[in-house]
Design a protein around this motif. Structure first.
Motif, PDB file in Angstrom:
ATOM      1  N   TYR A   5     -33.513  34.173  85.962  1.00 16.31           N
ATOM      2  CA  TYR A   5     -33.027  34.582  84.657  1.00 16.31           C
ATOM      3  C   TYR A   5     -31.602  34.079  84.480  1.00 16.31           C
ATOM      4  N   PRO A   6     -31.324  33.537  83.312  1.00 10.54           N
ATOM      5  CA  PRO A   6     -29.960  33.053  83.072  1.00 10.54           C
ATOM      6  C   PRO A   6     -28.967  34.210  83.029  1.00 10.54           C
ATOM      7  N   SER A   7     -27.733  33.870  83.201  1.00 14.63           N
ATOM      8  CA  SER A   7     -26.681  34.882  83.152  1.00 14.63           C
ATOM      9  C   SER A   7     -26.542  35.412  81.726  1.00 14.63           C
ATOM     10  N   SER A   8     -25.642  36.327  81.533  1.00 18.04           N
ATOM     11  CA  SER A   8     -25.444  36.908  80.203  1.00 18.04           C
ATOM     12  C   SER A   8     -24.478  36.067  79.366  1.00 18.04           C
ATOM     13  N   LYS A   9     -24.396  34.797  79.666  1.00 25.27           N
ATOM     14  CA  LYS A   9     -23.518  33.901  78.907  1.00 25.27           C
ATOM     15  C   LYS A   9     -24.008  33.750  77.465  1.00 25.27           C
ATOM     16  N   THR A  10     -23.123  33.261  76.645  1.00 21.36           N
ATOM     17  CA  THR A  10     -23.468  32.907  75.280  1.00 21.36           C
ATOM     18  C   THR A  10     -23.746  31.404  75.260  1.00 21.36           C
ATOM     19  N   TYR A  11     -24.827  31.020  74.587  1.00 20.43           N
ATOM     20  CA  TYR A  11     -25.214  29.608  74.523  1.00 20.43           C
ATOM     21  C   TYR A  11     -25.084  29.098  73.102  1.00 20.43           C
ATOM     22  N   ARG A  12     -24.653  27.879  72.989  1.00 20.55           N
ATOM     23  CA  ARG A  12     -24.582  27.224  71.679  1.00 20.55           C
ATOM     24  C   ARG A  12     -25.976  26.760  71.257  1.00 20.55           C
ATOM     25  N   TYR A  13     -26.767  26.278  72.241  1.00 27.90           N
ATOM     26  CA  TYR A  13     -28.122  25.780  71.985  1.00 27.90           C
ATOM     27  C   TYR A  13     -29.076  26.408  72.991  1.00 27.90           C
ATOM     28  N   ILE A  14     -30.231  26.867  72.497  1.00 32.34           N
ATOM     29  CA  ILE A  14     -31.290  27.385  73.364  1.00 32.34           C
ATOM     30  C   ILE A  14     -32.567  26.638  73.009  1.00 32.34           C
ATOM     31  N   PHE A  15     -33.207  26.072  74.019  1.00 28.12           N
ATOM     32  CA  PHE A  15     -34.422  25.294  73.820  1.00 28.12           C
ATOM     33  C   PHE A  15     -35.604  26.042  74.426  1.00 28.12           C
ATOM     34  N   ALA A  16     -36.592  26.344  73.598  1.00 24.29           N
ATOM     35  CA  ALA A  16     -37.815  27.005  74.059  1.00 24.29           C
ATOM     36  C   ALA A  16     -38.801  25.909  74.433  1.00 24.29           C
ATOM     37  N   GLY A  17     -38.799  25.546  75.695  1.00 23.79           N
ATOM     38  CA  GLY A  17     -39.664  24.475  76.187  1.00 23.79           C
ATOM     39  C   GLY A  17     -38.829  23.327  76.699  1.00 23.79           C
ATOM     40  N   GLY A  18     -39.320  22.741  77.774  1.00 23.94           N
ATOM     41  CA  GLY A  18     -38.615  21.618  78.389  1.00 23.94           C
ATOM     42  C   GLY A  18     -39.471  20.367  78.396  1.00 23.94           C
ATOM     43  N   SER A  32     -22.981  13.082  73.880  1.00 23.83           N
ATOM     44  CA  SER A  32     -22.222  13.135  72.633  1.00 23.83           C
ATOM     45  C   SER A  32     -20.962  13.991  72.795  1.00 23.83           C
ATOM     46  N   LYS A  33     -20.288  14.224  71.686  1.00 26.37           N
ATOM     47  CA  LYS A  33     -19.102  15.084  71.711  1.00 26.37           C
ATOM     48  C   LYS A  33     -19.463  16.536  71.991  1.00 26.37           C
ATOM     49  N   ARG A  34     -20.745  16.876  71.963  1.00 23.08           N
ATOM     50  CA  ARG A  34     -21.208  18.231  72.265  1.00 23.08           C
ATOM     51  C   ARG A  34     -21.563  18.413  73.744  1.00 23.08           C
ATOM     52  N   ALA A  35     -21.194  17.453  74.557  1.00 28.28           N
ATOM     53  CA  ALA A  35     -21.596  17.426  75.964  1.00 28.28           C
ATOM     54  C   ALA A  35     -21.219  18.676  76.748  1.00 28.28           C
ATOM     55  N   HIS A  36     -20.155  19.349  76.362  1.00 27.20           N
ATOM     56  CA  HIS A  36     -19.693  20.489  77.154  1.00 27.20           C
ATOM     57  C   HIS A  36     -20.005  21.845  76.519  1.00 27.20           C
ATOM     58  N   GLU A  37     -20.815  21.829  75.463  1.00 30.33           N
ATOM     59  CA  GLU A  37     -21.219  23.099  74.859  1.00 30.33           C
ATOM     60  C   GLU A  37     -22.326  23.716  75.719  1.00 30.33           C
ATOM     61  N   PRO A  38     -22.354  25.043  75.864  1.00 32.51           N
ATOM     62  CA  PRO A  38     -23.358  25.693  76.713  1.00 32.51           C
ATOM     63  C   PRO A  38     -24.770  25.584  76.128  1.00 32.51           C
ATOM     64  N   MET A  39     -25.715  25.160  76.983  1.00 30.11           N
ATOM     65  CA  MET A  39     -27.109  24.965  76.575  1.00 30.11           C
ATOM     66  C   MET A  39     -28.031  25.640  77.580  1.00 30.11           C
ATOM     67  N   LEU A  40     -29.125  26.184  77.071  1.00 22.30           N
ATOM     68  CA  LEU A  40     -30.122  26.828  77.916  1.00 22.30           C
ATOM     69  C   LEU A  40     -31.484  26.246  77.592  1.00 22.30           C
ATOM     70  N   ILE A  41     -32.225  25.852  78.638  1.00 18.85           N
ATOM     71  CA  ILE A  41     -33.589  25.343  78.485  1.00 18.85           C
ATOM     72  C   ILE A  41     -34.511  26.348  79.177  1.00 18.85           C
ATOM     73  N   ILE A  42     -35.474  26.876  78.434  1.00 23.31           N
ATOM     74  CA  ILE A  42     -36.414  27.843  78.988  1.00 23.31           C
ATOM     75  C   ILE A  42     -37.787  27.188  79.042  1.00 23.31           C
ATOM     76  N   ASP A  43     -38.340  27.064  80.246  1.00 28.56           N
ATOM     77  CA  ASP A  43     -39.661  26.475  80.421  1.00 28.56           C
ATOM     78  C   ASP A  43     -40.281  27.062  81.679  1.00 28.56           C
ATOM     79  N   PRO A  44     -41.561  27.427  81.650  1.00 30.29           N
ATOM     80  CA  PRO A  44     -42.192  28.019  82.837  1.00 30.29           C
ATOM     81  C   PRO A  44     -42.455  27.020  83.963  1.00 30.29           C
ATOM     82  N   SER A  45     -42.376  25.726  83.662  1.00 28.30           N
ATOM     83  CA  SER A  45     -42.674  24.699  84.659  1.00 28.30           C
ATOM     84  C   SER A  45     -41.391  24.076  85.203  1.00 28.30           C
ATOM     85  N   ASN A  46     -41.421  23.714  86.484  1.00 25.81           N
ATOM     86  CA  ASN A  46     -40.289  23.009  87.084  1.00 25.81           C
ATOM     87  C   ASN A  46     -40.365  21.507  86.861  1.00 25.81           C
ATOM     88  N   LYS A  47     -41.442  21.042  86.219  1.00 24.48           N
ATOM     89  CA  LYS A  47     -41.626  19.619  85.899  1.00 24.48           C
ATOM     90  C   LYS A  47     -41.580  18.758  87.168  1.00 24.48           C
TER      91      LYS A  47
END
Length: 117
Positions: A5-18, A32-47
């Protein structure tokens, strides 16, 4: 199976699916210039398996061309009556990427960004 489970951080972008769409967007955001904004990817598979094949057309070099297992500059079209036509598709090329090669490339690149979970 361990679920992280991810931490309780705030994310700028959340992706449902990887899948390819989401991970491509994350990859390009990381370039891009958004490279350092916090992002979360949620996917049940480790790919970790080759579960798909992706193909695309391009008329110029693309970022993922080096991952192509096969590329074509000419195509054959076969008709129902046994007739065949060879076509030079220039300036286009048709590329085929195995998902496992793409997943490994993307995971390696995105692992360089601590803000992407």
């Amino acid at each position: 199976m361990t679920i992280a489970y991810p931490s309780s951080k705030t994310y700028r972008y959340i992706f449902a699916g990887g899948g390819m769409s989401a991970l491509s967007l994350v990859y390009f955001l990381s370039q891009s210039k958004r490279a350092h904004e916090p992002m979360l990817i949620i996917d049940p598979s480790n790919k970790t398996v080759n579960d798909k094949i992706w193909c695309y057309w391009s008329d110029k070099p693309e970022v993922f061309d080096s991952l192509a297992q096969k590329s074509w500059k000419n195509l054959w079209f076969h008709g129902p009556k046994g007739n065949s036509i060879a076509l030079d598709i220039a300036p286009f090329e048709y590329h085929k990427i195995r998902s496992i090669d793409w997943y490994q490339f993307i995971k390696k690149r995105l692992s360089q960004f601590p803000n992407i979970e």
